[in-house]
Enzyme design. Structure first.
Site, PDB file in Angstrom:
ATOM      1  N   HIS A   1       0.901  -1.109   0.045  1.00 49.30           N
ATOM      2  CA  HIS A   1       0.115   0.006  -0.018  1.00 49.30           C
ATOM      3  C   HIS A   1       0.825   1.376   0.097  1.00 49.30           C
ATOM      4  CE1 HIS A   1       0.570  -0.416   4.577  1.00 49.30           C
ATOM      5  NE2 HIS A   1       0.468   1.258   4.252  1.00 49.30           N
TER       6      HIS A   1
ATOM      7  N   ASP B   1       0.017  -7.577   1.257  1.00 43.69           N
ATOM      8  CA  ASP B   1       0.252  -6.180   1.578  1.00 43.69           C
ATOM      9  C   ASP B   1       1.882  -6.177   1.661  1.00 43.69           C
ATOM     10  OD1 ASP B   1      -0.028  -3.547   1.555  1.00 43.69           O
ATOM     11  OD2 ASP B   1       0.028  -3.522   3.816  1.00 43.69           O
TER      12      ASP B   1
ATOM     13  N   SER C   1       4.551   2.676   8.015  1.00 46.56           N
ATOM     14  CA  SER C   1       4.376   1.498   7.214  1.00 46.56           C
ATOM     15  C   SER C   1       5.586   1.003   6.354  1.00 46.56           C
ATOM     16  CB  SER C   1       3.300   1.943   6.312  1.00 46.56           C
ATOM     17  OG  SER C   1       1.862   1.897   6.968  1.00 46.56           O
TER      18      SER C   1
END
Length: 500
Positions: A124, A154, A231
């Site tokens: 992402h 992901d 992230s």
């Protein structure tokens, strides 16, 4: 007289000089020189730090120093459709208003996994990237290319053209424990090289953020502060080994910031995905081809397990690895190879790290016995996704009266079905659930109006009287029901039957 005036004047002058001196010197306070200034106590409250405490503190300091250079900051520019704010009455004149592209910037973190420039991050973070820029710990900047992405986990790998980079050490996420100290390292809120600490607060979390039936979620949960921008960064243990890739946070839905928990992808899964992406640009993942659910207390009781454990096979995909092996609907998977599995995502995560063609050993519970079966994993066939084999062999139900029976003790009402209804559900047998009482045992097991019960206690059901006979024989025990919906999807459900 004149002499008195002179004396008075002198006195006044003297007083003025004294007061002036007092004012200038701060009311009699003399400023010391810098060398004479002393502030604070002479000794710390604790002169000798406990050796264990000092070593513990030192561990955090050393990990931060050693690992931070292996974490990079990633900036991404993506092109998205621009939802132009045009009044409704003018939409006719702007039919393609939503297709006008615009650029937006985002970013995250990454982990250097090879000295020649491969970097692990989240899908992402770089999804739909028009350009990717990487900033190293020493502030050097590079353009990066996306090597490959895997939306089902992901994860993604990008690459910069550089050598002799400080690669991170990738640990073993199968050996982590709830309660152990960890550190999250990344670039939250655009604050480069930020380190936070906490513990592993849970493992094997499924938080339903990957919206795909084949999505793999087996997150490590931590209370080390993780915020937007973290992230793709590293979750590390006190040896400095990366045990997870920071990926998600629990938020209040408004601030989108940390409110207590963060989630990381186990590094063992990430290593397998990264290796495939680097070698092939995509993941060649193997699949068993089963639909599974957690075994709850009622289901365990119904099948004869001594405790709720394992995952129960609800459906089998036609043409899959499972369909070509001696695997059956209703089997309970206790272990895969040597790994005990009690949650669907634990099995999915283990299998997701295996390539197509790999053989795995399943330890199954079937008909009161523990057996072993070997399955050779197959690659996912997109055409098979909806081809679920529903085990509905049996005699055709009879065209009988629509008599309804209510099982008040479990909150369930059923009635017989005619041939048209059986045909609609693509089944040859069964009774239709007509009502489920709120908060009843049936309700808590996710049974609902409009489902068809095709078997009970592994016996085919053709009428409500057959179901009644089985349920009455199971008082004080549990019964295993098989239910089917209009799409032909089946599910096994265990229900406790009260002894009254």
């Amino acid at each position: 007289m004149r002499r008195k005036n002179v004396i008075g004047t002198a006195v006044l002058i003297f007083i003025g000089i004294v007061f002036g001196a007092v004012l200038v010197s701060g009311f009699g306070l003399v400023h010391p020189s810098y060398g004479n200034i002393k502030i604070g106590a002479d000794k710390p409250p604790v002169e000798q730090v406990n050796a264990d405490a000092a070593a513990f503190n030192n561990a955090f300091v050393q990990v931060a120093e050693k690992v931070t250079p292996s974490i990079v900051q990633i900036e991404v520019v993506t092109t998205v459709k621009n939802d132009i704010n045009i009044p409704k009455e003018f939409h006719f004149f702007f039919p393609f208003r939503d297709d006008v592209p615009k650029e937006q910037q985002g970013g995250g973190s990454g982990i250097i996994i090879s000295d020649d420039g491969y970097i692990l991050t989240n899908n992402h973070v770089v999804e739909n990237a028009k350009s990717v820029t990487v900033t190293l710990h020493d502030k050097r900047k590079y353009d990066a290319t996306v090597v490959g992405t895997d939306p089902l986990t992901d994860l993604a790998v990008i690459k910069i053209d550089e050598s002799n980079l400080p690669e991170a050490y990738l640990g073993d996420s199968d050996k982590i424990h709830v309660g152990q100290w960890v550190m999250a390292i990344g670039n939250p809120l655009s604050l480069a090289s930020t380190v936070t600490a906490g513990i592993i607060s849970a493992t094997s979390r499924n938080i339903n953020i990957i919206k795909d039936n084949y999505g793999v979620e087996n997150f490590i949960q931590t209370d080390a502060a993780i915020n937007p921008g973290n992230s793709g960064g590293a979750l590390v243990d006190l040896n400095g080994a990366v045990i997870g890739v920071n990926s998600a946070i629990a938020t209040n839905g408004f601030s989108q910031s940390y409110i207590g928990y963060g989630f990381a992808i186990p590094i063992n899964l990430a290593k397998a995905v990264a290796s495939d992406l680097i070698a092939n640009g995509k993941v060649s993942r193997g699949y068993i081809g089963v639909s599974i659910e957690e075994v709850d207390a009622a289901t365990a009781k119904a099948v004869g397990l001594d405790e709720p454990k394992g995952v129960i096979i609800q459906q089998i995909v036609e043409g899959s690895a499972a369909s070509k092996s001696d695997i059956k609907v209703g089997d309970i998977i206790l272990k895969i190879d040597e790994k005990v599995v009690n949650q669907p995502n634990e099995l999915q995560s283990y299998v997701a790290a295996k390539r197509a063609g790999t053989s795995v050993r399943l330890t199954l519970f079937r008909d009161g016995k523990t057996i072993e079966r070997y399955v050779t994993l197959k690659a996912r066939d997109e055409k098979e996704d909806k081809s679920i084999k529903v085990d509905l062999k049996g005699k055709k139900g009879k065209d009988i009266d629509a008599k309804e029976i209510s099982f008040d003790e479990i909150g369930l009402s059923v009635r017989n079905m005619n041939d048209d209804e059986l045909s609609e559900f693509k089944t040859k047998k069964g009774v239709l659930i007509t009502n489920v009482k709120s908060f009843s045992r049936a309700y808590n097991q996710r049974l609902g109006e409009g489902l068809v019960i095709t078997s009970a206690d592994r016996k085919e059901i053709n009428s409500v009287s057959e179901l009644k006979q089985i349920i009455e024989s199971k008082k004080g025990k549990a019964v295993l029901l098989k239910v089917v919906d209009k799409e032909g999807n089946s599910r096994l459900v265990g229900i406790d039957i009260p002894n009254k």
